[in-house]
Design a protein around this motif. Structure first.
Motif, PDB file in Angstrom:
ATOM      1  N   GLU A  79     -11.292   1.783   4.035  1.00  0.00           N
ATOM      2  CA  GLU A  79     -11.019   2.693   5.147  1.00  0.00           C
ATOM      3  C   GLU A  79     -11.649   2.023   6.367  1.00  0.00           C
ATOM      4  O   GLU A  79     -12.864   1.792   6.394  1.00  0.00           O
ATOM      5  CB  GLU A  79     -11.651   4.057   4.868  1.00  0.00           C
ATOM      6  N   ARG A  93      -3.123  11.149  -2.326  1.00  0.00           N
ATOM      7  CA  ARG A  93      -3.739   9.939  -2.886  1.00  0.00           C
ATOM      8  C   ARG A  93      -3.098   8.717  -2.239  1.00  0.00           C
ATOM      9  O   ARG A  93      -2.003   8.781  -1.703  1.00  0.00           O
ATOM     10  CB  ARG A  93      -3.596   9.889  -4.398  1.00  0.00           C
ATOM     11  N   SER A  94      -3.803   7.577  -2.329  1.00  0.00           N
ATOM     12  CA  SER A  94      -3.267   6.335  -1.783  1.00  0.00           C
ATOM     13  C   SER A  94      -3.905   5.155  -2.493  1.00  0.00           C
ATOM     14  O   SER A  94      -4.967   5.280  -3.101  1.00  0.00           O
ATOM     15  CB  SER A  94      -3.518   6.247  -0.273  1.00  0.00           C
ATOM     16  N   TRP A 150       6.412  10.204  -0.281  1.00  0.00           N
ATOM     17  CA  TRP A 150       5.404   9.170  -0.067  1.00  0.00           C
ATOM     18  C   TRP A 150       5.822   8.218   1.042  1.00  0.00           C
ATOM     19  O   TRP A 150       6.958   8.199   1.495  1.00  0.00           O
ATOM     20  CB  TRP A 150       5.099   8.403  -1.341  1.00  0.00           C
ATOM     21  N   ARG A 199      -2.722   6.074  10.479  1.00  0.00           N
ATOM     22  CA  ARG A 199      -1.998   7.324  10.672  1.00  0.00           C
ATOM     23  C   ARG A 199      -2.751   8.201  11.665  1.00  0.00           C
ATOM     24  O   ARG A 199      -3.950   8.454  11.520  1.00  0.00           O
ATOM     25  CB  ARG A 199      -1.873   8.084   9.355  1.00  0.00           C
ATOM     26  N   VAL A 201      -1.286  14.068   2.585  1.00  0.00           N
ATOM     27  CA  VAL A 201      -1.786  12.998   1.717  1.00  0.00           C
ATOM     28  C   VAL A 201      -2.622  13.556   0.572  1.00  0.00           C
ATOM     29  O   VAL A 201      -3.576  14.295   0.777  1.00  0.00           O
ATOM     30  CB  VAL A 201      -2.619  11.988   2.526  1.00  0.00           C
ATOM     31  N   VAL A 216       1.014   5.610   0.079  1.00  0.00           N
ATOM     32  CA  VAL A 216       0.336   6.869   0.387  1.00  0.00           C
ATOM     33  C   VAL A 216       1.236   7.978  -0.144  1.00  0.00           C
ATOM     34  O   VAL A 216       2.392   8.088   0.264  1.00  0.00           O
ATOM     35  CB  VAL A 216       0.112   7.031   1.907  1.00  0.00           C
ATOM     36  N   TYR A 244       0.854  -1.182   0.000  1.00  0.00           N
ATOM     37  CA  TYR A 244       0.000   0.000   0.000  1.00  0.00           C
ATOM     38  C   TYR A 244       0.893   1.234   0.000  1.00  0.00           C
ATOM     39  O   TYR A 244       1.892   1.284   0.717  1.00  0.00           O
ATOM     40  CB  TYR A 244      -0.902  -0.012   1.236  1.00  0.00           C
ATOM     41  N   TRP A 266       2.697   6.709  12.269  1.00  0.00           N
ATOM     42  CA  TRP A 266       2.181   5.655  11.401  1.00  0.00           C
ATOM     43  C   TRP A 266       2.345   4.307  12.096  1.00  0.00           C
ATOM     44  O   TRP A 266       3.397   4.004  12.636  1.00  0.00           O
ATOM     45  CB  TRP A 266       2.950   5.632  10.079  1.00  0.00           C
TER      46      TRP A 266
END
Length: 181
Positions: free
Chosen positions: A130, A105-106, A30, A74, A103, A23, A21, A79
């Protein structure tokens, strides 16, 4: 600014393959958290990139098993990373680090790693969610088994595989061609 993401993979990386993943703030900043196989062992790695320079934050060898879920939380600049396997079921904290990021986009990623040729990798992702707004499960979650194809040559010559992958899911067609020396 604060969030909790979870991605469920139905594949396990083979040597020189990765999935995880990411972010992003922009093209030079990032957080990347994921699983990779270095040819000897499966790892969970977290890294931050600031101004194009990457710093490893976590690198943990994992007990062999089918990985299912990767969680990333986060809170402010803190994190937290967790994983769940078929053995544990519940998320298990792996580590944490501090990093300031705006942030934009992720999402999940997959690919090849290392300097030598790596087999093609088709990552299967069951869902990305989420955690504060979870989806209702409409199916049972299972890992797609990856089977190794072992071949042997007696005498001279070789065997070519098409496609040439590190592992194959059930019902995947593979053409084997005997090639003389």
């Amino acid at each position: 600014r604060d969030f909790e993401a979870e991605v469920a993979f139905m594949t396990v990386p083979s040597p020189n393959q990765t999935q995880g993943y990411m972010v992003e703030q922009d093209d030079e900043n990032w957080v990347q958290v994921g699983f990779y196989h270095d040819g000897a062992e499966l790892h969970l790695q977290a890294a931050t990139t600031e101004g194009g320079t990457t710093t490893e934050q976590l690198n943990v060898g994992l007990t062999p098993g089918d990985l299912l879920r990767l969680g990333l939380e986060r809170r402010g600049d803190q994190w937290q990373v967790d994983v769940a396997t078929t053995d544990s079921g519940a998320p298990v904290p792996v580590g944490s680090f501090e990093y300031d990021l705006s942030v934009a986009r992720s999402g999940p990623y997959a690919g090849n790693t290392g300097e030598r040729a790596a087999p093609a990798f088709d990552a299967l992702i069951d869902y990305v969610v989420e955690r504060s707004a979870p989806i209702q499960s409409e199916d049972t979650f299972s890992v797609v088994p990856v089977h190794q194809l072992r071949t042997a040559v007696e005498g001279e010559g070789s065997i070519a595989r098409t496609p040439d992958h590190g592992g194959y899911s059930a019902n995947r067609s593979v053409t084997l061609t005997a090639e003389p020396a």
